[in-house]
Design a protein around this motif. Structure first.
Motif, mmCIF file in Angstrom:
data_model
loop_
_atom_site.group_PDB
_atom_site.id
_atom_site.type_symbol
_atom_site.label_atom_id
_atom_site.label_comp_id
_atom_site.label_asym_id
_atom_site.label_seq_id
_atom_site.Cartn_x
_atom_site.Cartn_y
_atom_site.Cartn_z
ATOM 1 N N ARG A 41 0.815 -1.217 0.000
ATOM 2 C CA ARG A 41 0.000 0.000 0.000
ATOM 3 C C ARG A 41 0.850 1.270 0.000
ATOM 4 O O ARG A 41 0.342 2.369 -0.223
ATOM 5 C CB ARG A 41 -0.918 0.012 1.213
ATOM 6 C CG ARG A 41 -0.160 0.128 2.541
ATOM 7 C CD ARG A 41 -1.080 0.073 3.750
ATOM 8 N NE ARG A 41 -0.361 0.231 4.997
ATOM 9 C CZ ARG A 41 0.240 -0.740 5.652
ATOM 10 N NH1 ARG A 41 0.221 -1.967 5.138
ATOM 11 N NH2 ARG A 41 0.874 -0.515 6.794
ATOM 12 N N CYS A 42 2.149 1.106 0.275
ATOM 13 C CA CYS A 42 3.046 2.270 0.387
ATOM 14 C C CYS A 42 3.440 2.747 -1.007
ATOM 15 O O CYS A 42 4.140 2.053 -1.742
ATOM 16 C CB CYS A 42 4.285 1.881 1.183
ATOM 17 S SG CYS A 42 5.428 3.238 1.477
ATOM 18 N N GLN A 43 2.977 3.929 -1.380
ATOM 19 C CA GLN A 43 3.325 4.556 -2.658
ATOM 20 C C GLN A 43 3.892 5.945 -2.353
ATOM 21 O O GLN A 43 3.201 6.962 -2.474
ATOM 22 C CB GLN A 43 2.098 4.632 -3.569
ATOM 23 C CG GLN A 43 1.564 3.276 -4.007
ATOM 24 C CD GLN A 43 2.586 2.489 -4.808
ATOM 25 O OE1 GLN A 43 3.265 3.036 -5.691
ATOM 26 N NE2 GLN A 43 2.707 1.192 -4.519
ATOM 27 N N ASP A 45 6.010 9.524 -1.972
ATOM 28 C CA ASP A 45 6.493 10.640 -2.772
ATOM 29 C C ASP A 45 7.924 11.017 -2.395
ATOM 30 O O ASP A 45 8.671 11.529 -3.221
ATOM 31 C CB ASP A 45 5.593 11.862 -2.588
ATOM 32 C CG ASP A 45 4.204 11.657 -3.167
ATOM 33 O OD1 ASP A 45 4.101 11.016 -4.232
ATOM 34 O OD2 ASP A 45 3.233 12.123 -2.546
ATOM 35 N N TYR A 65 10.243 3.444 -7.417
ATOM 36 C CA TYR A 65 9.332 4.587 -7.294
ATOM 37 C C TYR A 65 9.842 5.718 -8.190
ATOM 38 O O TYR A 65 10.416 6.702 -7.706
ATOM 39 C CB TYR A 65 9.251 5.036 -5.837
ATOM 40 C CG TYR A 65 8.845 3.945 -4.881
ATOM 41 C CD1 TYR A 65 7.556 3.413 -4.909
ATOM 42 C CD2 TYR A 65 9.760 3.422 -3.963
ATOM 43 C CE1 TYR A 65 7.186 2.398 -4.033
ATOM 44 C CE2 TYR A 65 9.394 2.416 -3.076
ATOM 45 C CZ TYR A 65 8.102 1.905 -3.121
ATOM 46 O OH TYR A 65 7.743 0.896 -2.253
#
Length: 261
Positions: A41-43, A45, A65
């Motif tokens: 779930r970790c996206q 920035d 990422y």
């Protein structure tokens, strides 16, 4: 307890920058495991690789990422110079994990693999990472605990009274620090990793190539003489396994901590 000489640690790793990647088989395997712990779930920035070393895993985070700002931070300037030269994508900075050069609520993900065992206090690292993370942020890491290189420690007892292996905190102390922090502890698990060698001199050479031969306590001055090496080899022989290999066991702790919103 003897205070850490962080300058000596940084200089040792800095000198090893060119040889580190070729010797870091265990470190690469452990970092790969830490990568798998990042929640799907970790996206993020904004990402920090804390104790980035040569930048291999910082670059992997940047590729994972591609739209994120990824920062590699290390105490060793020699490592940072090597990372900058090899990986132009991420950003880089010098810094101490116990005094991060970052504002509060600046990050979404902090990744760290086999670096924070070189810090004075685990709880101080946790406080700094917590401060730097935004609410909902994730800290995934690996570190070392008591029992690491126990075979080498015991082999040295056949040679002299000095400690030639760094001391690491027991798992229960890491657990109590994690529980005392403001993080929610999602995972904190000790997993042994074993590396094998034909002779003890190969282990010693690898530790030097990694820059991990700097000790944090009392140490004996002087070179490794043939007679001392022979005594060390003899002290290590009782650990030789059925495949005629000398084991070197690292007690690795894997952690996933969440800064709750």
């Amino acid at each position: 307890m003897v205070p850490l000489n962080k300058q000596a640690i940084a200089e040792s790793f800095g000198r090893a920058a060119a040889s580190y990647d070729s010797a870091s088989h265990l470190q690469q395997a452990v970092a790969a495991e830490v990568m798998t712990l990042i929640p799907g779930r970790c996206q993020p920035d904004r990402v920090l690789d804390l104790g980035c070393g040569t930048g291999v895993h910082t670059d992997e985070l940047q590729r994972r990422y591609p739209d994120a700002w990824v920062l590699g931070c290390d105490l060793a300037q020699g490592m940072l110079a090597h990372a900058r030269a090899g990986y132009p994508g991420p950003s880089w900075c010098g810094g101490d994990a116990e005094r991060l050069p970052l504002k509060a609520d600046a990050l979404d993900l902090v990744f760290s693999s086999l670096a924070i065992q070189w810090c004075e206090r685990f709880l101080t690292v946790l406080d700094e990472v917590y401060r730097a993370l935004r609410p909902g942020g994730v800290f995934v890491f690996s570190t070392l605990c008591e029992g690491t290189l126990q075979e080498l420690r015991m082999a040295w007892q056949a040679v002299d009274r000095f400690s030639h292996v760094n001391d690491y905190p027991p798992l229960h102390r890491l657990q109590s620090d994690a529980e005392a922090s403001r993080f929610r502890v999602e995972r904190l698990q000790q997993v042994p990793h074993c590396v094998h060698y034909g002779r003890v001199v190969q282990l010693n050479r690898e530790l030097i190539a990694l820059g991990a031969n700097t000790l944090t306590g009392e140490r004996r001055k002087g070179l490794m003489t043939p007679s001392r090496l022979k005594a060390l080899q003899a002290g290590y022989e009782p650990f030789r396994d059925e495949q005629h290999r000398l084991p070197a066991t690292y007690q690795v702790v894997f952690g996933v901590l969440i800064k709750e919103a």
